[in-house]
Design a protein around this motif. Sequence first.
Motif, PDB file in Angstrom:
ATOM      1  N   MET A  70       0.833  -1.190   0.000  1.00  0.00           N
ATOM      2  CA  MET A  70       0.000   0.000   0.000  1.00  0.00           C
ATOM      3  C   MET A  70       0.868   1.240   0.000  1.00  0.00           C
ATOM      4  O   MET A  70       0.708   2.147  -0.802  1.00  0.00           O
ATOM      5  N   ALA A 126       3.901   1.686  -0.843  1.00  0.00           N
ATOM      6  CA  ALA A 126       4.712   1.925  -2.037  1.00  0.00           C
ATOM      7  C   ALA A 126       3.874   2.552  -3.146  1.00  0.00           C
ATOM      8  O   ALA A 126       4.379   3.287  -3.973  1.00  0.00           O
ATOM      9  N   ILE A 127       2.604   2.233  -3.123  1.00  0.00           N
ATOM     10  CA  ILE A 127       1.777   2.716  -4.224  1.00  0.00           C
ATOM     11  C   ILE A 127       1.272   4.134  -3.963  1.00  0.00           C
ATOM     12  O   ILE A 127       1.430   5.032  -4.761  1.00  0.00           O
ATOM     13  N   ALA A 152       7.960   6.696  -5.275  1.00  0.00           N
ATOM     14  CA  ALA A 152       8.736   5.792  -6.128  1.00  0.00           C
ATOM     15  C   ALA A 152       9.073   6.468  -7.444  1.00  0.00           C
ATOM     16  O   ALA A 152       8.224   7.120  -8.042  1.00  0.00           O
ATOM     17  N   PRO A 153      10.292   6.348  -7.858  1.00  0.00           N
ATOM     18  CA  PRO A 153      10.683   6.977  -9.114  1.00  0.00           C
ATOM     19  C   PRO A 153      10.040   6.244 -10.276  1.00  0.00           C
ATOM     20  O   PRO A 153      10.196   5.044 -10.426  1.00  0.00           O
ATOM     21  N   VAL A 154       9.274   6.954 -11.020  1.00  0.00           N
ATOM     22  CA  VAL A 154       8.602   6.322 -12.142  1.00  0.00           C
ATOM     23  C   VAL A 154       9.156   6.887 -13.441  1.00  0.00           C
ATOM     24  O   VAL A 154       8.953   8.062 -13.740  1.00  0.00           O
ATOM     25  N   PRO A 155       9.873   6.100 -14.144  1.00  0.00           N
ATOM     26  CA  PRO A 155      10.508   6.614 -15.361  1.00  0.00           C
ATOM     27  C   PRO A 155       9.540   6.648 -16.528  1.00  0.00           C
ATOM     28  O   PRO A 155       9.764   6.034 -17.543  1.00  0.00           O
ATOM     29  N   VAL A 156       8.431   7.293 -16.325  1.00  0.00           N
ATOM     30  CA  VAL A 156       7.461   7.345 -17.404  1.00  0.00           C
ATOM     31  C   VAL A 156       7.278   8.798 -17.809  1.00  0.00           C
ATOM     32  O   VAL A 156       7.161   9.684 -16.965  1.00  0.00           O
ATOM     33  N   VAL A 214       1.921   9.497 -20.821  1.00  0.00           N
ATOM     34  CA  VAL A 214       1.399   8.299 -20.181  1.00  0.00           C
ATOM     35  C   VAL A 214       0.040   7.886 -20.728  1.00  0.00           C
ATOM     36  O   VAL A 214      -0.157   6.755 -21.125  1.00  0.00           O
ATOM     37  N   ALA A 228      -8.390 -11.547  -7.382  1.00  0.00           N
ATOM     38  CA  ALA A 228      -8.093 -10.124  -7.535  1.00  0.00           C
ATOM     39  C   ALA A 228      -9.353  -9.285  -7.378  1.00  0.00           C
ATOM     40  O   ALA A 228      -9.286  -8.066  -7.420  1.00  0.00           O
TER      41      ALA A 228
END
Lengths: 338, 344, 326, 392
Positions: free
Chosen positions: B1, B3-4, B9-13, B17, B207
Amino acid sequence: MDNPQEVAGPPLLDVVNVSKRFVVRGSRQSVTWRRHLTAVDGVSFSLRAGEITALVGESGSGKSTVARMLSRLETPSGGYVNLHGERVRFGVPGGRRAYLRQVQLIFQDPFASLNPVHTVRYHLERPLRVHQHLRSQQDVERGVAALLEEVHLTPPSRFIDCYPHQLSGGQRQRVAIARALAVGPKVVLADEPVSMLDVSIRLGVLNLLAQLVEERGLALMYITHDIASARYFAATTHVMYSGQLIESGPSEDVTQSPRHPYTQLLLESSPDPTRSRKRIPLSALEVAHGNIGTGCRFQPRCPYAMPRCAEEASPRQAVGGTHWAACWLLAPVPADGQ
Amino acid sequence: MSAISGGAAPVPVGTRVGSKKRYAAARQSRDRFVRFWRRLTQSRKTFAGLVILLIFLLIALFGPWIDSQSPSAMSGAVLQGPSTAHWLGTTQTGQDVAAQLLDGTRFTLLVSFGAAAVATVIALIIGIGGGYLGGIGGEVLSMLSNCFLVIPALPLVIVLAGYLPNKGGISLILVLALTGWAWGARILRAQTLSLRRRDFVLAARVAGERSWRILFSEILPHVMPIAASGFVFTVIFAIVTQSSLAFLGLGDVTTWSWGTMLYWAQNNSALGLGAWWWFVPPGLCIGLVGMALALINFGIDDFVNPRLRVTDLRRRGRRAARLSVAEVLAPHASDSAVVEAVGK
Amino acid sequence: MVYLLRRTVFYVLTAIIALSINFFIPRLMPGNPIDSLLARFSGRVTPRTLASLNALFGLQHHEGLWGQYFAYWRALLHGNLGISFTYFPTAVSHVIGASLPWTLVLVGLCTVLSFIVGTAVGCIVGWKPGSFLDNLLPLTTFFSSIPYFWLGLIALFVFSGLLHWLPVSGAYDSSVSIGWTWSFIASALDHAILPAATLVISTISFWLLRMRNMMVTTLGEDYILLAEAKGLSRMRIMAMYGARNAILPNIASFAMALGFVVTGSILLEVVFSYPGIGFVLYQAVSNEDYPLMQGIFLVVTLVVLLANFLADFCYILLDPRARDEA
Amino acid sequence: MTNREPVAANSALPRGATIEVDPLRRNQRPASDRFEPLVEIQHLTVEYGVGAVAVSGFDLTIGRGEIVGIVGESGSGKSTLAYAVMRLLREPAHIREGRILYYQGDSATELLAVERDQLRALRWSELAIVFQSAMNALNPVMTLHAQIDDVLRAHDRTLTRTSRRERGEELFKLVGIPLDRLRAYPHELSGGMRQRALIAIALALKPNLLIMDEPTTALDVVTQRQILDELLRLRAELGFSMMFVTHDLALIMDIADRIVVMYAGRAVEAGGPEDLLRDPRHPYTIGLLNSFPTVSGPKRRLTGIPGFPPNIAELPQGCAFHPRCDRALDVCRQQVPTFTVEEGSNRGVRCWLHGASTTLGAEASVAEEQCEPAKLARNQGSDMDRGRSSGP
């Protein structure tokens, strides 16, 4: 891989006396006992945050059925489950999703548990949308990338558009783990998570799970047939035979001084070139799991079986600390020394 | 949880997007289609089938423009063999056979594809629905399709058609669909039953996905090749059955179709008069379309059953082998469960 | 045995459903063709005939639908299928009884023959996939795609019309009488050759193709590999390990095929004026003989059900797993 | 099914050349004098399609009565090797070169060159195989007895019905299956019983070599242990040799006389179980030993092996293990090391860290390696990984 030190605290998931009976239509042989197959019979244990608990047993022992009941793919025929101390009600509409937000399952076979028609992105973004209610595309994208990083599939852009068939077994299992994490669960049930993987990459996946337990404070149930890996990986080990727990305790105690004859047999049978093998008497040869009466289920195979074993099953006999085994051999000797 | 939602968090996007995702989603469905299509066209047989079918579809679309003569117009040129004026000769009343054939193609294909489409939709609903739901409802649906499978179609169609006051295209389509859906439903059901227990479907349930979403997103893509095969099979069935009906005079004999052509030819004993040009072409067309569809089905079979692919591979030698080592090395990886499911 | 019992129950239920469909169709259809027919034959209908028609079609709507339904069943259980208009005043059951044997023998034998030959050839083709034999497939597919009746007519044109080798119509020569005499059997065979050949050629592809595909699939199994490793002869591997397993789905799909066979054979009988049940059905349809039409539908359905039951029985004999399966 | 062309081409080579690259045969025998070769695999190379080399230049001699374990992960070529010895490879797999000699007394038969009839006679009476999944390997529509019976009948037409029946019973007794199970069909047995039945069938003609392709992988530990004990007992009783293929190093160490570790189609290390346990040399072997947890003794530190197994279609240049090896040298990235054998023992290793040298033979083999086009599509999964990691 070191055992997480016992985290005291209330159990996150409490499984109390859970059973599952399947109705099996009679076959030509053994019609008599197959009518009702009791896959799981009165199993109780608890899972704590930040702790790994192993459930060890051979195939058909009911360990996977336990996982399926706890992930609500099956409904228990008896017993109940407490989550955060509250009783979980099965069959309540809407309760399913709320429960699955807390408890997730990782399947055994990463080749089968990912849908070959969907990309990694799809597999990860669905739970994010369903459970985390992420709406904007950017949030979802970021969430997927973060998940991939968390399971060490880096850089995420390399994997995000892959189809399962483009990944190796180890990579797939990491995607499956990421999908379970996407929900943001507190409890993770891992059903033989590494048994389909190559030996050299098993350790990596297990270490990843251990790391997640530590970082996220997960309660992890590690289901396996490999008691040696339970020893290294889990703080507590439960041994299951024919639907019942027969021995349980700290992993090191259970594996180093097993008290139930079945646990001993299991340990003796596990290949380990570093020791010289003793032999368990061969009376432990295969016998069908037939004629389950009130007696001990291991009794037909047990080299130490006594008349009493056929009549009634032993209750849990404490061995020391939290270690117990269900075997009459451990019963206190009656005073008259029978 | 953490982390999201932390977002740290480094998101290389990049910034694209949104568009990238839409692009990926489009590509996802396209990729599978492309794979399917490539598999179909890889085999020479299937390719030939597709070409033949395409020609007939073009004829159905543009037929009347190719030959402007009216199929029903009579002329003095009675029972003449093929010539430049009448490519396929004339009938006993001086009608142009080629014009009839071109005109009939449209009706015949329309009815059979229409009937197959309706039948496939019924089969999908009853087969997948029954297979996934299980329980009493599933059993009843299964029973129903088994019944329709066992009850011989043609006598039922004949009886139905005998009572039908209106013998036009729509009612013909409905009658054929009603008698032709069961086969597809049975196979789809078997397939769905096996898919339902596959891990990826269970995983989707864990899920938290809803049933309808699992049906559409997880199961449907896997049964599409089978549904396609069922569709093709039903088209063949519909062509042959409607021709049979028309031949027996149970159709609308004033609408031109291959079947009615045969009916008039037979009624005027075309063969007895030696007018083979009147009788042979419609039958040949039915055979050709049927063969084309069957050849396409070969390709679908190969797609569904990976083991059949390997044989294709053997035939075409080493060069082809290089393309498909993946499947050879992992023969059980993808869709082999289909085989077992269809088998029983 | 449990399996067989379940199948029996299934077939009985299917039969009931089919007969019910048979009951409801004329009643659900708009208009009432029976009334007009009755008017056509009004002068000649006896009270008894009227009663039976009544039961089967509910001509006089004084009873409710359920009442009619039960009356219908009662009539069926007494073997009373009404009176044929075409062959007035012969009972439908009698007309069917006279024509059914011809169909059973012709179609039955041809189906079995086609199954055996198709399966055997499919087995050989599938044993060596990719060989030149595989090129047969498109050809056989072509023959299975053309309607039987067309093929039959062409055959008739060529072999009877042009070459005069074989008779044009009928099941036997009108000069011989029915009986177990050589002349009759020879004549019957002579008349059966064309329809039989057409039927076999048209249906063989289905079995061939399925058997080939199943054979190819089976050859990928480990037990084939093991049989090879065991040093068994190729014949034995092909027969006992390959074909023996590959044939099972073929038998299981007998139902599917039979529907097509029956369908085609009806047309075939029309083309060859073969006095079987298809020919009679055609006549019934042409003459709007509803009792006969429905009677034939009923009998054909029951025969197909019976054939399927036999196929199921064979399946159980051949597959030990089905025996244990509940 | 086996393509014999390349073999013919190979046997045209000067025989000496073949022997040159065959260190195992020369040196890798148990020290005892009683070593008597039974099967000798010479420079076996198996290819899938074109370019995907599943087994590459493999040499091995199996002695009479010896149990040789072949250990490797998925894609290492271990099963391909087992199938090649039985000549059971199917298209597109084919043997590109190599020889397999089968010794009978003083003479040897080239298994890859024998005609079909001779092969059929050799199969099962001399060499038998046990597959991993007994459920798939047993014919579901025949009783177990019928499946033993047809082997007996195919190889000895003189046997009477009763003698075949007796033999069947004898075999069942041997592997510990109740005799009433002879009439049973495969689906009526438990997994362990099926595997025993498969072993019984394998022993039907008293073969000299038993090839075991992961025979116990699908079974529970306890059942696995029992079957392995049975096998050891039967070996002592009947004296057959075993080529035991498995992915489980711990298991094979328990039962084998000698072990060959395979990686990406090549033997990377060979030796007795004790040697490998005490003194592993190849980094891959060391990694494997550090991958599995032990049930007894103090807990060891498990390190595992980083990365993923390679795809045989796209092997890295040089030693196939170098991308996962923390001790890789420059030479490892360029040249495949030779298999170096320690004189006077059965130890051998293919590693630059352990005395591999660029001898003439090695160069030849490297040159040949480079000719292999390594551009095949993918194996069951690791392709993407591989494609990216070996890319720029």
